[in-house]
Design an enzyme around this catalytic site. Sequence first.
Site, PDB file in Angstrom:
ATOM      1  N   LYS A  53     -15.580  -5.153  24.593  1.00 38.87           N
ATOM      2  CA  LYS A  53     -14.545  -5.340  23.569  1.00 38.87           C
ATOM      3  C   LYS A  53     -13.352  -6.099  24.151  1.00 38.87           C
ATOM      4  CE  LYS A  53     -16.155  -1.307  21.078  1.00 38.87           C
ATOM      5  NZ  LYS A  53     -16.085   0.146  20.889  1.00 38.87           N
ATOM      6  N   GLN A  97     -12.046   4.998  22.242  1.00 30.48           N
ATOM      7  CA  GLN A  97     -13.496   4.937  22.434  1.00 30.48           C
ATOM      8  C   GLN A  97     -14.095   6.341  22.319  1.00 30.48           C
ATOM      9  OE1 GLN A  97     -15.360   2.059  22.855  1.00 30.48           O
ATOM     10  NE2 GLN A  97     -17.129   3.414  22.683  1.00 30.48           N
ATOM     11  N   ASP A 120     -10.815   0.682  13.910  1.00 29.79           N
ATOM     12  CA  ASP A 120     -12.188   1.190  13.902  1.00 29.79           C
ATOM     13  C   ASP A 120     -12.567   1.647  12.481  1.00 29.79           C
ATOM     14  OD1 ASP A 120     -14.084   1.165  15.831  1.00 29.79           O
ATOM     15  OD2 ASP A 120     -13.523   3.051  16.789  1.00 29.79           O
TER      16      ASP A 120
END
Length: 304
Positions: A53, A97, A120
Site C-alpha cells: 500500500k 491494518q 477503508d
Amino acid sequence: MTARTIDGKALAARIHAGIARRVKSLQDRGVTPGLAVVLVGDDPASAIYVRNKVRACEAVGIRSFLVQLADNTSRATLLGRVAELNADPGVHGILVQLPLPRHLDAREIVDAIAFDKDVDGLHATNAGLTLLGRPRSRSCTPYGVMMMLESIPYPVQGCDAVLIGRSNMVGKPMAMLLLAANATVTMCHSATRDLAAVTRQADVLVAAAGRRNLVTADMIKPGAVVIDVGTNRTPEGKLCGDVDFAEVREIAGWISPVPGGVGPMTVAMLLVNTVEAAERSIGTSPQGPWLAESDPSAAVAAPR
Ligand code: NAP
C-alpha cells in the site's frame, strides 16, 4: 468454452493512471493527498500488505505515513495515535491494518477513525451510508469487484448475483453495491444448506469465504462471471483463491485469477478513496468515473 480472464493487475494500472492525474490536479491547488497506514504488531502477511500500500501511494504521488506500533500496544495508545491522525490536516485517509492483536477491539478502533478519513470504508457511518445507497468511502474490496464487473461487457443490471461470504469487510458491502447496481442478490455463508444448488443459479458469482478450492466446476452456471476474492495458500505456500481456477475456467464466461485479480484492485480503490477524501477536504466533489478517465486503449480482459 474457456473463460476470459478479468485482469485485475492491468485494470488497477489503468486506475492508477487516473489517480496520478487527480493527485497532480490536487497538488496544483496546493494539496498533496496523504494516507496514514497504522500497523500494530509483526504479522508477516500484514507487513507485506502494508508495504504494498505504501509503495502504491508513492507511485501515484500520494504521501504515505507509516505508523508502526508494537504488538503489545495498549488500547489507549492506539486510540491516541488515531486521534492525532484525525486531527492532522496533512492526513486525508487513515487505514488501520487488520487483523489487530487479540487484546484490541477492531470495531472500536475503526470507529474511532474520523469517518471522512476512513478510506477503508469500514467505519459504521460509511457502512451505513452504503446500506442506504448513498456511499461515500466504499469498502475497498467490494468497490474493486464492482470496477472489475464494470470493465467487462456483461450487464450486472437484472442478473442473479450470488455471494459466498457475509463478512462486514467483503460480503455485506458487496451485497449492497450489487443491489445498488440492480442485481438480484443472494448471500451464502457457512450454514447455507446446499451451496452448489445456489451458486449454479449465479450469473455473477463472488467467492469470499477464504476456503481453497471451495468453488468447483459443478457449481458454475455455463458462461457465468466468477470473481475470486479469497486469498489462501496451497500446501506449497503458493497464493490461491477460493475457486478451482483450472476447472472453473472451462465452464465460466469470465474469471478473475488469484493472484492478479481482486488483490491489486483493492489497493487501487484504497488510493481512489484517499484522493476523493482529499478532494472533499477542499470542498471539491469527487468526479468519476475512474475507468472512463483512464487510458481506453489498455487491455483489461484478454482471452486465455
Ligand atoms: P471472513 O470474515 O472469515 O468471512 C468468511 C465468510 O465466508 C463468512 O461469512 C463465512 O460464513 C463464509 N464461509 C466460510 N466457509 C464457508 C463455506 N464452506 N461455505 C459457505 N460460506 C463459507 O473473511 P473475509 O474477511 O470476508 O475474507 C474472505 C476471503 O477474502 C479471505 O480469504 C480473505 O483473505 C480474502 N480477502 C481478500 C482481499 C483482497 O484484497 N484480495 C480483501 C479482503 C479479504 P459465516 O459467516 O457463517 O462464518
